[in-house]
Design an enzyme around this catalytic site. Structure first.
Site, PDB file in Angstrom:
ATOM      1  N   GLU A  46      -7.080 -39.080 -21.771  1.00  0.00           N
ATOM      2  CA  GLU A  46      -5.625 -39.171 -21.829  1.00  0.00           C
ATOM      3  C   GLU A  46      -5.164 -39.693 -20.489  1.00  0.00           C
ATOM      4  O   GLU A  46      -5.478 -39.127 -19.447  1.00  0.00           O
ATOM      5  CB  GLU A  46      -5.008 -37.790 -22.066  1.00  0.00           C
ATOM      6  CG  GLU A  46      -5.039 -37.369 -23.518  1.00  0.00           C
ATOM      7  CD  GLU A  46      -4.422 -35.992 -23.711  1.00  0.00           C
ATOM      8  OE1 GLU A  46      -4.616 -35.434 -24.787  1.00  0.00           O
ATOM      9  OE2 GLU A  46      -3.767 -35.483 -22.784  1.00  0.00           O
ATOM     10  N   ASP A  57       6.232 -30.914 -18.049  1.00  0.00           N
ATOM     11  CA  ASP A  57       5.081 -30.697 -17.176  1.00  0.00           C
ATOM     12  C   ASP A  57       5.353 -29.674 -16.082  1.00  0.00           C
ATOM     13  O   ASP A  57       6.461 -29.569 -15.570  1.00  0.00           O
ATOM     14  CB  ASP A  57       4.662 -32.021 -16.523  1.00  0.00           C
ATOM     15  CG  ASP A  57       3.917 -32.901 -17.505  1.00  0.00           C
ATOM     16  OD1 ASP A  57       2.861 -32.465 -17.996  1.00  0.00           O
ATOM     17  OD2 ASP A  57       4.408 -34.006 -17.802  1.00  0.00           O
ATOM     18  N   TYR A 172      -2.688 -32.774 -31.444  1.00  0.00           N
ATOM     19  CA  TYR A 172      -2.742 -32.122 -30.142  1.00  0.00           C
ATOM     20  C   TYR A 172      -2.056 -30.774 -30.305  1.00  0.00           C
ATOM     21  O   TYR A 172      -0.847 -30.712 -30.508  1.00  0.00           O
ATOM     22  CB  TYR A 172      -2.012 -32.989 -29.110  1.00  0.00           C
ATOM     23  CG  TYR A 172      -2.150 -32.527 -27.665  1.00  0.00           C
ATOM     24  CD1 TYR A 172      -1.832 -31.235 -27.281  1.00  0.00           C
ATOM     25  CD2 TYR A 172      -2.591 -33.418 -26.678  1.00  0.00           C
ATOM     26  CE1 TYR A 172      -1.957 -30.819 -25.961  1.00  0.00           C
ATOM     27  CE2 TYR A 172      -2.708 -33.012 -25.358  1.00  0.00           C
ATOM     28  CZ  TYR A 172      -2.394 -31.708 -25.010  1.00  0.00           C
ATOM     29  OH  TYR A 172      -2.499 -31.309 -23.699  1.00  0.00           O
TER      30      TYR A 172
END
Lengths: 260, 406
Positions: A46, A57, A172
């Site tokens: 990734e 994040d 995912y």
């Protein structure tokens, strides 16, 4: 068969998926790290597209984005990195991961074309839910690019149907409610949810968020078809002199891979 | 093609033309859909509005007065010209700005949803103070995210929030201003998705926030319609409001969007000038993009990296704008202009001397534009400016700019 399908078909263990941010800490070092990831044992890569406001994040990957941007990283450079990688490696799938704005500003059509031409296999956009990704879906389909969807602990069965419609490559699974690099997931809650999802899809499920050590990877590998390690690797890049970063990352990836 | 009505936006997925929508992490999607469902139910429930109206009247102090600004009108009179200028006095609200309107509305919604913790972002601190206030009122734990730069320039509001029982969390990332506070609030929300309500402070964010905040703020425009009919027997000719995210302007404009003859003017923060790199004018100096859950106009570079905004006013220091404004800009229904830091600072002082009203630096931008256009308008032209906040919080910033030590 796509590169992603091939790798999941060939592997007899959970896939090791490693994340780095493109251009972190600078272009040359980042290319060197990228090229060595498969040697360490990464099955899928990734590659983060740097963004100024990465609101999904944690601090580690936020800092990586800032380092990359400070070193003049941008979308063109990210794609050039993939091209350079493909010159030497035609097997390891590369999935671009990031936020929608840089893709939108690049132009969705143009992005799908250029990414595919550069050798990108799939794309994960964390702030682009199925409700808004019509244009990208179409462009991705035309170019044979996989749209990798995120499933989370808050995904119920009805939402799962929405997410599976148009998903390809792999899924995912975001193992925690939180940002990248946060605490590890609670296995007892994770397992039944993953089993539930498996009833609805044949796509491989990779588990990410909070997986840092070889032990974490082994544990998550027992219930997932792949494990994603991001912040732990990015932290190594942050902590290491850039001349030694590739070597340090390769050693770390090797340790993760050997356990699986 | 022109829209039949400007008031029936957004569509069911929260789009105002191409803008708006829901661009959030998947973890948040189920919750965002729940907020929308709860909002749709509340909107249709008279008892919800009864509670809102009671608090608006008795706690906020609504309706806010419509004030004929005689001295400003005389100041702007030039021969047989010069508009008749009114202020809509939302700075007289409890907590000193219009932000309390949508805070009362949203806290009632959060309670209906059974949420037990509230988070919010703040720039100037007005939204943070208003959020901390309603959380004190309803005894709900509250965390306010605020950039370190803003904490420094809005110290009185930081103290106010703490007195009200809120936890103020300093955000160091990026430029330490409103956009970074919003990123951090979103990170908190994704982590505490089960018990937390995110009380967004403007007409921005994912659907349903832009429409919901607008609907709560529309109390401003609705009151104005009635007050103006009572006072002048007719509707005004033009409305002027400052714009950061755009909540006070949207609340003022929305009830008038379909009155084609009424001119609507939004004033963005021009910082050091829209032709420099230091401003906060997302419409007149930005381009379409996606951030903070919505598609809208943003200050960004050619790679889609969001740029830091600059304004003397912390409340306008945001590199984006609400999606409905983006759409009204494209549709040309609202005229968007900008005013620089220096012009706002001058207007701040003039308003204080002329009217005995210390305006916040945010509406000082609107006032500066009023001073520019009013002298050339006919005498029978009625102009209303939204005085959306008072300037007590800004006296330190202003003193510093004027080289005064206090």
């Amino acid at each position: 068969m796509s590169r992603i399908e091939k790798i999941f078909a060939a592997l007899e263990r959970p896939a090791l998926i490693t994340f780095i941010t493109a251009g972190d800490p600078d272009y040359e070092t980042s290319v060197e790290i990228l090229l060595q990831l498969p040697e360490g044992g990464a099955d899928i890569i990734e590659l983060g597209m740097p963004f100024s406001d990465p609101m999904a994040d944690g601090p580690v990957i936020q800092a990586a984005s800032q380092r990359a941007l400070a070193a003049d990283g941008d979308m063109k450079q990210t794609l050039k990195m993939v091209q350079q990688f493909r010159g030497k490696n035609d097997e390891t799938p590369i999935v671009l991961m990031g936020y929608f704005n840089p893709v939108m500003v690049y132009g969705v059509q143009q992005f799908a074309q250029d990414a595919t031409a550069s050798g990108v296999d799939g794309v994960i956009l964390v702030d682009l839910p199925p409700e808004e990704d019509g244009e990208l879906q179409e462009a991705a389909k035309e170019n044979g690019l996989d749209i990798i969807r995120l499933i989370t602990p808050t995904t119920d069965e009805q939402r799962l149907k929405t997410l599976l419609n148009g998903a390809s490559g792999f899924l995912y699974y975001v193992s925690i409610t939180g940002v990248t690099g946060a605490a590890k997931a609670d296995m007892s809650k994770l397992k039944p949810h993953i089993e539930q999802i498996k009833k609805h899809t044949d796509l491989p499920i990779a588990i990410g968020f909070g997986i840092k050590t070889p032990d974490d990877a082994v544990q998550m590998g027992q219930i997932g078809d792949g494990v994603v390690v991001g912040s732990a690797i990015v932290q190594t890049i942050a902590n290491t002199d850039k001349n030694e970063a590739a070597q340090a990352v390769t050693a770390q990836v090797k340790a993760l891979s050997e356990g699986l | 093609m022109k829209a039949n009505s400007y008031k029936n936006q957004p569509d069911e997925n929260g789009h105002f033309g191409p803008y708006g929508g829901r661009y959030v992490a998947e973890t948040l999607m189920p919750l965002i859909l729940q907020v929308e469902e709860a909002w749709n139910a509340a909107k249709a429930d008279q008892s919800f509005w009864d509670e809102f109206e009671e608090l608006a009247r008795d706690y906020i102090g609504r309706p806010s007065p419509l004030y004929f600004a005689k001295s400003t009108t005389e100041h702007c009179a030039k021969g047989n010209k010069g508009a008749k200028i009114y202020f809509k006095r939302d700075e007289l609200n409890h907590t000193g700005a219009h932000k309390i309107n949508h805070c009362i509305g949203q806290v009632l919604l959060a309670r209906r949803m059974g949420k037990t913790r509230i988070i919010a972002e703040t720039g100037a601190g007005q939204h943070g103070v208003a959020t901390a206030t309603v959380c004190a009122l309803f005894d709900i734990p509250c965390v306010i995210f605020m950039g370190t730069t803003d904490i420094e320039r809005q110290a009185p509001n930081v103290f106010r929030m703490k007195l009200l029982g809120a936890e103020v969390r300093a955000v160091e990332s990026g430029s330490g201003t409103l956009k970074d506070a919003m990123n951090e609030a979103l990170r908190d929300w994704v982590t505490n998705v089960h018990d937390t309500y995110y009380l967004i402070g403007t007409v921005a964010g994912p659907h349903p926030y832009p429409a919901m905040v607008r609907d709560f703020q529309s109390v401003i425009g609705k009151e104005l319609r009635e007050q103006m009919m009572e006072r002048e027997g007719r509707l005004p000719d033009s409305l002027v409001a400052c714009i950061g995210g755009g909540s006070n302007a949207m609340g003022l404009f929305h009830p008038f969007l379909d009155d084609a003859d009424i001119k609507l003017i939004g004033v963005e923060a021009g910082g050091h000038g829209v032709d420099t790199d230091e401003h906060a004018a997302s419409l007149t100096g930005g381009s379409p993009g996606v951030l903070h859950g919505m598609q809208s106009y943003f200050l960004q570079d050619s790679d889609g990296q969001i740029q830091e905004a600059h304004s003397i006013s912390a409340g306008l220091d945001y590199p984006g704008i609400g999606p409905e404004h983006a759409w009204l800009f494209d549709e040309k229904r609202v005229e968007y202009v900008s005013v620089t830091d220096d012009e706002a600072l001058e207007a701040f002082q003039l308003c204080t001397k002329l009217e005995g009203i210390i305006p916040a630096l945010e509406p000082s931008h609107a006032f500066a534009h009023v001073l520019k256009i009013a002298p050339d308008l006919p005498k029978d032209h009625i102009l209303v400016m939204n005085m959306c906040g008072r300037g007590d919080k800004d006296i330190f910033t202003v003193a510093e700019k004027l080289g005064v030590k206090i």
